[in-house]
Design a protein around this motif. Structure first.
Motif, PDB file in Angstrom:
ATOM      1  N   GLU A 128       0.812  -1.218   0.000  1.00  9.97           N
ATOM      2  CA  GLU A 128       0.000   0.000   0.000  1.00  9.97           C
ATOM      3  C   GLU A 128       0.849   1.273   0.000  1.00  9.97           C
ATOM      4  O   GLU A 128       0.366   2.334  -0.393  1.00  9.97           O
ATOM      5  CB  GLU A 128      -0.958   0.012   1.187  1.00  9.97           C
ATOM      6  CG  GLU A 128      -2.056  -1.020   1.062  1.00  9.97           C
ATOM      7  CD  GLU A 128      -2.994  -0.981   2.248  1.00  9.97           C
ATOM      8  OE1 GLU A 128      -3.969  -0.217   2.188  1.00  9.97           O
ATOM      9  OE2 GLU A 128      -2.735  -1.715   3.226  1.00  9.97           O
ATOM     10  N   LEU A 129       2.106   1.167   0.411  1.00  8.70           N
ATOM     11  CA  LEU A 129       2.980   2.345   0.372  1.00  8.70           C
ATOM     12  C   LEU A 129       3.229   2.811  -1.055  1.00  8.70           C
ATOM     13  O   LEU A 129       3.657   3.943  -1.276  1.00  8.70           O
ATOM     14  CB  LEU A 129       4.323   2.054   1.049  1.00  8.70           C
ATOM     15  CG  LEU A 129       4.328   1.950   2.562  1.00  8.70           C
ATOM     16  CD1 LEU A 129       5.755   1.763   3.065  1.00  8.70           C
ATOM     17  CD2 LEU A 129       3.690   3.152   3.218  1.00  8.70           C
ATOM     18  N   GLU A 130       2.988   1.950  -2.039  1.00  4.94           N
ATOM     19  CA  GLU A 130       3.190   2.320  -3.444  1.00  4.94           C
ATOM     20  C   GLU A 130       2.083   3.225  -3.970  1.00  4.94           C
ATOM     21  O   GLU A 130       2.253   3.871  -5.000  1.00  4.94           O
ATOM     22  CB  GLU A 130       3.281   1.060  -4.315  1.00  4.94           C
ATOM     23  CG  GLU A 130       4.341   0.069  -3.867  1.00  4.94           C
ATOM     24  CD  GLU A 130       5.717   0.701  -3.673  1.00  4.94           C
ATOM     25  OE1 GLU A 130       6.137   1.509  -4.524  1.00  4.94           O
ATOM     26  OE2 GLU A 130       6.368   0.386  -2.660  1.00  4.94           O
ATOM     27  N   ASP A 131       0.969   3.296  -3.279  1.00  3.45           N
ATOM     28  CA  ASP A 131      -0.158   4.127  -3.705  1.00  3.45           C
ATOM     29  C   ASP A 131       0.179   5.595  -3.467  1.00  3.45           C
ATOM     30  O   ASP A 131       0.275   6.047  -2.328  1.00  3.45           O
ATOM     31  CB  ASP A 131      -1.415   3.721  -2.926  1.00  3.45           C
ATOM     32  CG  ASP A 131      -2.644   4.515  -3.325  1.00  3.45           C
ATOM     33  OD1 ASP A 131      -2.546   5.466  -4.130  1.00  3.45           O
ATOM     34  OD2 ASP A 131      -3.727   4.182  -2.806  1.00  3.45           O
ATOM     35  N   GLU A 132       0.357   6.336  -4.548  1.00  2.00           N
ATOM     36  CA  GLU A 132       0.732   7.752  -4.454  1.00  2.00           C
ATOM     37  C   GLU A 132      -0.324   8.590  -3.731  1.00  2.00           C
ATOM     38  O   GLU A 132      -0.019   9.658  -3.213  1.00  2.00           O
ATOM     39  CB  GLU A 132       1.001   8.326  -5.844  1.00  2.00           C
ATOM     40  CG  GLU A 132       2.225   7.730  -6.511  1.00  2.00           C
ATOM     41  CD  GLU A 132       3.522   8.025  -5.772  1.00  2.00           C
ATOM     42  OE1 GLU A 132       3.685   9.155  -5.273  1.00  2.00           O
ATOM     43  OE2 GLU A 132       4.371   7.122  -5.684  1.00  2.00           O
ATOM     44  N   ALA A 133      -1.563   8.116  -3.706  1.00  2.00           N
ATOM     45  CA  ALA A 133      -2.635   8.858  -3.043  1.00  2.00           C
ATOM     46  C   ALA A 133      -2.616   8.662  -1.520  1.00  2.00           C
ATOM     47  O   ALA A 133      -3.275   9.404  -0.792  1.00  2.00           O
ATOM     48  CB  ALA A 133      -3.988   8.441  -3.602  1.00  2.00           C
ATOM     49  N   LEU A 134      -1.859   7.692  -1.054  1.00  2.00           N
ATOM     50  CA  LEU A 134      -1.807   7.408   0.379  1.00  2.00           C
ATOM     51  C   LEU A 134      -1.127   8.540   1.133  1.00  2.00           C
ATOM     52  O   LEU A 134      -0.077   9.031   0.732  1.00  2.00           O
ATOM     53  CB  LEU A 134      -1.040   6.109   0.648  1.00  2.00           C
ATOM     54  CG  LEU A 134      -0.876   5.747   2.126  1.00  2.00           C
ATOM     55  CD1 LEU A 134      -2.193   5.259   2.703  1.00  2.00           C
ATOM     56  CD2 LEU A 134       0.215   4.714   2.301  1.00  2.00           C
ATOM     57  N   GLY A 135      -1.730   8.925   2.233  1.00  2.00           N
ATOM     58  CA  GLY A 135      -1.140   9.899   3.131  1.00  2.00           C
ATOM     59  C   GLY A 135      -1.348   9.453   4.561  1.00  2.00           C
ATOM     60  O   GLY A 135      -2.074   8.483   4.818  1.00  2.00           O
ATOM     61  N   PRO A 136      -0.745  10.136   5.512  1.00  2.00           N
ATOM     62  CA  PRO A 136      -0.856   9.716   6.908  1.00  2.00           C
ATOM     63  C   PRO A 136      -2.265   9.853   7.486  1.00  2.00           C
ATOM     64  O   PRO A 136      -2.572   9.243   8.494  1.00  2.00           O
ATOM     65  CB  PRO A 136       0.133  10.615   7.632  1.00  2.00           C
ATOM     66  CG  PRO A 136       0.284  11.803   6.751  1.00  2.00           C
ATOM     67  CD  PRO A 136       0.094  11.312   5.351  1.00  2.00           C
ATOM     68  N   GLN A 137      -3.117  10.635   6.806  1.00  2.00           N
ATOM     69  CA  GLN A 137      -4.491  10.814   7.267  1.00  2.00           C
ATOM     70  C   GLN A 137      -5.498  10.309   6.243  1.00  2.00           C
ATOM     71  O   GLN A 137      -6.642  10.743   6.215  1.00  2.00           O
ATOM     72  CB  GLN A 137      -4.744  12.290   7.580  1.00  2.00           C
ATOM     73  CG  GLN A 137      -3.900  12.816   8.715  1.00  2.00           C
ATOM     74  CD  GLN A 137      -4.202  14.264   9.050  1.00  2.00           C
ATOM     75  OE1 GLN A 137      -5.277  14.773   8.763  1.00  2.00           O
ATOM     76  NE2 GLN A 137      -3.250  14.924   9.688  1.00  2.00           N
ATOM     77  N   SER A 138      -5.085   9.359   5.414  1.00  2.00           N
ATOM     78  CA  SER A 138      -5.962   8.845   4.352  1.00  2.00           C
ATOM     79  C   SER A 138      -7.205   8.149   4.896  1.00  2.00           C
ATOM     80  O   SER A 138      -8.257   8.178   4.267  1.00  2.00           O
ATOM     81  CB  SER A 138      -5.209   7.866   3.452  1.00  2.00           C
ATOM     82  OG  SER A 138      -4.275   8.556   2.656  1.00  2.00           O
ATOM     83  N   TYR A 139      -7.064   7.504   6.036  1.00  2.00           N
ATOM     84  CA  TYR A 139      -8.190   6.758   6.580  1.00  2.00           C
ATOM     85  C   TYR A 139      -8.779   7.497   7.769  1.00  2.00           C
ATOM     86  O   TYR A 139      -8.064   7.997   8.635  1.00  2.00           O
ATOM     87  CB  TYR A 139      -7.770   5.330   6.935  1.00  2.00           C
ATOM     88  CG  TYR A 139      -7.322   4.607   5.699  1.00  2.00           C
ATOM     89  CD1 TYR A 139      -8.251   4.217   4.740  1.00  2.00           C
ATOM     90  CD2 TYR A 139      -5.977   4.386   5.439  1.00  2.00           C
ATOM     91  CE1 TYR A 139      -7.842   3.601   3.561  1.00  2.00           C
ATOM     92  CE2 TYR A 139      -5.567   3.765   4.268  1.00  2.00           C
ATOM     93  CZ  TYR A 139      -6.510   3.385   3.338  1.00  2.00           C
ATOM     94  OH  TYR A 139      -6.112   2.790   2.174  1.00  2.00           O
ATOM     95  N   THR A 140     -10.104   7.561   7.760  1.00  2.00           N
ATOM     96  CA  THR A 140     -10.840   8.306   8.783  1.00  2.00           C
ATOM     97  C   THR A 140     -11.972   7.433   9.315  1.00  2.00           C
ATOM     98  O   THR A 140     -12.213   6.334   8.797  1.00  2.00           O
ATOM     99  CB  THR A 140     -11.438   9.593   8.186  1.00  2.00           C
ATOM    100  OG1 THR A 140     -12.485   9.220   7.262  1.00  2.00           O
ATOM    101  CG2 THR A 140     -10.386  10.445   7.478  1.00  2.00           C
ATOM    102  N   ILE A 141     -12.686   7.959  10.291  1.00  2.00           N
ATOM    103  CA  ILE A 141     -13.828   7.199  10.794  1.00  2.00           C
ATOM    104  C   ILE A 141     -14.903   7.035   9.723  1.00  2.00           C
ATOM    105  O   ILE A 141     -15.723   6.140   9.814  1.00  2.00           O
ATOM    106  CB  ILE A 141     -14.421   7.812  12.086  1.00  2.00           C
ATOM    107  CG1 ILE A 141     -14.889   9.232  11.855  1.00  2.00           C
ATOM    108  CG2 ILE A 141     -13.430   7.731  13.218  1.00  2.00           C
ATOM    109  CD1 ILE A 141     -15.692   9.798  13.018  1.00  2.00           C
ATOM    110  N   ASP A 142     -14.852   7.867   8.688  1.00  2.00           N
ATOM    111  CA  ASP A 142     -15.835   7.765   7.613  1.00  2.00           C
ATOM    112  C   ASP A 142     -15.527   6.674   6.600  1.00  2.00           C
ATOM    113  O   ASP A 142     -16.441   6.127   5.980  1.00  2.00           O
ATOM    114  CB  ASP A 142     -15.967   9.109   6.875  1.00  2.00           C
ATOM    115  CG  ASP A 142     -16.616  10.176   7.735  1.00  2.00           C
ATOM    116  OD1 ASP A 142     -17.459   9.828   8.588  1.00  2.00           O
ATOM    117  OD2 ASP A 142     -16.264  11.350   7.555  1.00  2.00           O
TER     118      ASP A 142
END
Length: 187
Positions: A128-142
């Motif tokens: 998943e680190l290869e996903d350029e859209a990934l950031g440290p806050q990509s995942y939320t309660i939503d």
């Protein structure tokens, strides 16, 4: 301790630099016989965590974590630092090894952070680190429930992967760092 934890903080550099640091740390830890796991912090960086078999004292885990962090920073001082003071970090990734002491804290997997949008510290699969859209806050309660439904928990087996800190430290001190990086030293 049941985990060896490294908190990778961007200190002003982009998230790509944090991804690179995580990959390099993964390589080193795997070369020492540990199985590293990665997660977003829900704040600014990533945690790289290796499960331990709980046979070593905290002083030993902190000592090894410090040696590894200092070696990475010494090898690539333009990219990494272990400087505690933010003013001295510059544009480098801060490799925080201090979480590895009795009474120290680290964000728990799936902890909701007190930030806008309620980001969640989220365990990842390494790819998943290869996903350029990934950031440290990509995942939320939503969106976390949807992610878990689609991928499951990449850390579900973490406890079954626990390894000996003493054995890893012996490998490190016998030249495992060079071997982990593709060198010819060590046993």
């Amino acid at each position: 301790p049941d985990r060896l934890t490294f908190d990778l903080d961007p200190s002003g550099v982009g998230f790509d630099a944090v991804r690179r640091a995580a990959r390099e740390l993964r390589e080193v830890l795997a070369g020492l016989g540990l199985e590293p796991f990665v997660m977003t912090t829900g704040s600014r960086g990533l945690h790289v965590v290796a499960p331990l078999d709980r046979t070593a004292p905290y002083d030993a885990s902190r000592a090894l974590a410090r040696e590894i962090a200092e070696a990475l920073a010494a090898e690539e001082p333009e990219r990494y630092t272990v400087a505690m003071r933010k003013a001295t970090r510059g544009e480098r990734v801060f490799i925080d090894y201090v979480r590895n002491a009795y009474g120290q804290t680290a964000v728990a997997p799936y902890a909701v952070r007190a930030r806008p949008g309620a980001p969640v510290a989220t365990p990842l699969a390494w790819e998943e680190l290869e996903d350029e859209a990934l950031g440290p806050q990509s995942y939320t309660i939503d969106n976390l429930a949807e992610r878990l439904e689609a991928r499951g928990d990449p850390w579900r087996e973490i406890d079954a992967r626990a390894a000996s800190l003493e054995a890893a430290a012996e490998r490190w001190r016998a030249g495992g760092r060079a071997r982990a990086r593709g060198g010819e030293h060590g046993a």
